[in-house]
Design a protein around this motif. Structure first.
Motif, PDB file in Angstrom:
ATOM      1  N   ALA A  62       0.831  -1.210   0.000  1.00 55.48           N
ATOM      2  CA  ALA A  62       0.000   0.000   0.000  1.00 55.48           C
ATOM      3  C   ALA A  62       0.863   1.256   0.000  1.00 55.48           C
ATOM      4  N   VAL A  63       1.963   1.225   0.750  1.00 55.65           N
ATOM      5  CA  VAL A  63       2.880   2.369   0.775  1.00 55.65           C
ATOM      6  C   VAL A  63       3.419   2.635  -0.628  1.00 55.65           C
ATOM      7  N   ILE A  64       3.857   1.579  -1.293  1.00 52.38           N
ATOM      8  CA  ILE A  64       4.426   1.722  -2.636  1.00 52.38           C
ATOM      9  C   ILE A  64       3.382   2.234  -3.618  1.00 52.38           C
ATOM     10  N   ALA A  65       2.170   1.713  -3.515  1.00 49.82           N
ATOM     11  CA  ALA A  65       1.098   2.125  -4.429  1.00 49.82           C
ATOM     12  C   ALA A  65       0.763   3.604  -4.267  1.00 49.82           C
ATOM     13  N   ALA A  66       0.875   4.128  -3.048  1.00 52.37           N
ATOM     14  CA  ALA A  66       0.508   5.517  -2.776  1.00 52.37           C
ATOM     15  C   ALA A  66       1.674   6.485  -2.958  1.00 52.37           C
ATOM     16  N   SER A  67       2.873   5.973  -3.115  1.00 52.83           N
ATOM     17  CA  SER A  67       4.057   6.832  -3.160  1.00 52.83           C
ATOM     18  C   SER A  67       4.114   7.669  -4.428  1.00 52.83           C
ATOM     19  N   PRO A  68       4.375   8.974  -4.297  1.00 48.19           N
ATOM     20  CA  PRO A  68       4.514   9.827  -5.474  1.00 48.19           C
ATOM     21  C   PRO A  68       5.904   9.765  -6.091  1.00 48.19           C
ATOM     22  N   VAL A  69       6.821   9.032  -5.451  1.00 50.63           N
ATOM     23  CA  VAL A  69       8.188   8.897  -5.957  1.00 50.63           C
ATOM     24  C   VAL A  69       8.554   7.419  -6.038  1.00 50.63           C
ATOM     25  N   GLU A  70       9.572   7.109  -6.827  1.00 57.69           N
ATOM     26  CA  GLU A  70      10.036   5.735  -6.971  1.00 57.69           C
ATOM     27  C   GLU A  70      10.857   5.350  -5.730  1.00 57.69           C
ATOM     28  N   LEU A  71      10.428   4.316  -5.043  1.00 62.36           N
ATOM     29  CA  LEU A  71      11.107   3.874  -3.821  1.00 62.36           C
ATOM     30  C   LEU A  71      12.086   2.732  -4.064  1.00 62.36           C
ATOM     31  N   GLY A  72      12.067   2.164  -5.266  1.00 56.78           N
ATOM     32  CA  GLY A  72      12.952   1.038  -5.561  1.00 56.78           C
ATOM     33  C   GLY A  72      12.179  -0.266  -5.612  1.00 56.78           C
ATOM     34  N   GLU A  73      12.886  -1.318  -5.929  1.00 59.17           N
ATOM     35  CA  GLU A  73      12.254  -2.630  -5.960  1.00 59.17           C
ATOM     36  C   GLU A  73      12.117  -3.178  -4.543  1.00 59.17           C
ATOM     37  N   VAL A  74      11.207  -4.111  -4.362  1.00 58.58           N
ATOM     38  CA  VAL A  74      11.034  -4.767  -3.072  1.00 58.58           C
ATOM     39  C   VAL A  74      11.874  -6.043  -3.077  1.00 58.58           C
ATOM     40  N   VAL A  75      12.821  -6.101  -2.147  1.00 61.55           N
ATOM     41  CA  VAL A  75      13.732  -7.244  -2.078  1.00 61.55           C
ATOM     42  C   VAL A  75      13.427  -8.034  -0.807  1.00 61.55           C
ATOM     43  N   LEU A  76      13.359  -9.345  -0.939  1.00 60.46           N
ATOM     44  CA  LEU A  76      13.107 -10.227   0.196  1.00 60.46           C
ATOM     45  C   LEU A  76      14.432 -10.710   0.765  1.00 60.46           C
ATOM     46  N   PHE A  77      14.619 -10.527   2.060  1.00 63.12           N
ATOM     47  CA  PHE A  77      15.817 -10.990   2.768  1.00 63.12           C
ATOM     48  C   PHE A  77      15.398 -11.992   3.836  1.00 63.12           C
TER      49      PHE A  77
END
Length: 213
Positions: free
Chosen positions: A103-118
């Motif tokens: 939801a954070v990524i969908a609402a973000s007005p800027v590119e936050l990067g890819e989601v990486v699983l650790f």
């Protein structure tokens, strides 16, 4: 709206040894050794910083592969950052924990990067990491993390009397930065000031109030 809070904040160092020594002088504590990040060829030291958050000292791991196969996080491969870290440890990034990263990524007005699983042991986490290792707005915008179910990692770390009092963001156009933070749902987590782009952390420590930038 996702439930967002400060999860941890990262201080970069040329080496962990350099960082530990410098922070002992500045903070009055020895930051305990943490673990290794195999996917990034980095390692860290960690300690509690109050309110289920933690302080992270991070550096390139000299014993890990020199090329992890991708750019390291927090600009650690950036020559400009490396020169700055030669001088002293520096504030690199603040990380916000959320219970709904998508939801954070969908609402973000800027590119936050890819989601990486650790993963480490029986815990995993999803983190926003730009592919080129950069930081959104040079670290003024946070990275976002979503942990797998379980106690927050800080509960297993040492409490050495260091607490995060405030995240300070300096930017030439405070109103524009504030608008972005509101859209991300994190405007309540940092203080914005007018000035050149600077990230700093205000800490309460055994040595009193300290600003790390």
């Amino acid at each position: 709206m996702p439930n967002n809070k400060i999860d941890h904040f990262a201080i970069g160092a040329d080496t962990l040894e350099q960082g530990i020594l410098a922070l002992k002088t500045t903070l009055g504590v020895d930051v305990p050794r943490g673990g290794k990040h195999d996917a990034m060829s980095t390692h860290n030291c960690v300690m509690q910083s109050g309110n289920e958050s933690f302080f992270e000292l991070i550096a390139i791991d000299p014993d890990a592969p020199a090329d992890p196969g991708r750019a390291r996080w927090f600009t650690l491969d950036d020559p400009v950052t490396q020169v700055r870290l030669l001088e002293r440890p520096r504030a690199l990034c603040w990380v916000v924990g959320t219970d709904d990263l998508d939801a954070v990524i969908a609402a973000s007005p800027v590119e936050l990067g890819e989601v990486v699983l650790f993963t480490r042991g029986d815990r995993s986490w999803r983190l926003t990491v730009p592919k080129d290792g950069s930081l959104p707005m040079q670290g003024l915008l946070p990275a976002f993390i979503e942990w797998s179910p379980g106690p927050h990692p800080s509960t297993g770390q040492q409490d050495l009397g260091v607490t995060l009092e405030a995240v300070h963001l300096r930017y030439p156009d405070p109103a524009a930065l504030s608008k972005t933070l509101v859209a991300l749902g994190v405007d309540h987590l940092a203080q914005i000031h007018e000035g050149d782009m600077t990230l700093s952390f205000e800490l309460n420590t055994p040595n009193g109030s300290v600003i790390l930038d």
